[in-house]
Design a protein around this motif. Sequence first.
Motif, PDB file in Angstrom:
ATOM      1  N   GLU A  20       0.832  -1.205   0.000  1.00  0.00           N
ATOM      2  CA  GLU A  20       0.000   0.000   0.000  1.00  0.00           C
ATOM      3  C   GLU A  20       0.866   1.255   0.000  1.00  0.00           C
ATOM      4  OE1 GLU A  20      -3.830   2.100   0.338  1.00  0.00           O
ATOM      5  OE2 GLU A  20      -3.231   0.096  -0.301  1.00  0.00           O
ATOM      6  N   VAL A  24       0.487   4.076  -2.922  1.00  0.00           N
ATOM      7  CA  VAL A  24      -0.057   5.419  -2.680  1.00  0.00           C
ATOM      8  C   VAL A  24       0.910   6.535  -3.045  1.00  0.00           C
ATOM      9  CG1 VAL A  24      -1.665   4.638  -0.906  1.00  0.00           C
ATOM     10  CG2 VAL A  24       0.590   5.479  -0.227  1.00  0.00           C
ATOM     11  N   VAL A 290      -6.046   6.593   4.350  1.00  0.00           N
ATOM     12  CA  VAL A 290      -6.088   5.209   3.910  1.00  0.00           C
ATOM     13  C   VAL A 290      -6.292   4.265   5.096  1.00  0.00           C
ATOM     14  CG1 VAL A 290      -4.800   3.418   2.656  1.00  0.00           C
ATOM     15  CG2 VAL A 290      -4.563   5.806   1.989  1.00  0.00           C
TER      16      VAL A 290
END
Length: 298
Positions: A20, A24, A290
């Motif tokens: 992740e 991102v 997030v």
Amino acid sequence: MPELRDPYPALARRAWQVLEVVHVLSYFAPETRQATDALGLKGYWMGYFGCRAAPLGAVSAAAVTATFHNFHPGMVERAVPDVWKYATPEQLIEARLAGVDASLRRLFGDEIAADPNVGRATDLAVEAAAAVRGAEVSGRPLAAANAALTVPDAPHLALWHALTVLREHRGDGHVSLLVTGEIGPVEAHILAIASGRSSAELLRTARKWSDEDWDAGVESLVGRGWLREDWTLTPQGVAARETLEDDTDQLASGPYRVLGTEATAELTELLTPLATTIVAAGVLPFPNPVGLPAPGTD
């Protein structure tokens, strides 16, 4: 003989926590904004909605709101469908890749394109992402749309693409669980805030829901016995939140089952230095919208 515990949900969560961070970059590094500004897009959010939705095609605001799940419809409507007047989906797919390329080269140098560890991570991530087909994309629109794109030639960009497929696969599964559990966007945000995974100030600013919406979300969760009036979770709320995350891990585990336990652990290990450098550079804030935990926490 005791029943053996399925290792893949835990492996899927650990993999997500590092992949992740790499994914991102396209949201938090300035290079993507520079690429979308060059196309004439107006502001950060038009670039965000346009680049993330681009694999779906020139879709409507309603489709983006439903697929992304957590943004106020009015916020989406300020960017979509106007974004398609400035750039085609194909142009935005190229722009986000250009932004990721520039940000990775800034952080790791041009040698990232030939780094053997990146090459090995790419091979593993592409193999896992290739499993996102058939049953694994049923009901997963963002995963399916990204998986259908051409894999970039450059290894570091092929890696980012594969991680994006895996990330959206997990996110689509998470949204399906929220819908099944009748947990609306605001309620989902409140659960994340109350569990310490994000901040109220950040989400209230970033997602544009009204005070009335937030009050209704709190009332709903209090009524379900999950939340106290002071925004702390009850034991039932803690259990509901943990079940949601555990079930998300379960739904996200399919590609890693194809990859296998050892290769999944290797992928996570290879991605960790990349994620560590990105975090150390201050690209990703903590807390963040997030809900990604800070390094060293679960």
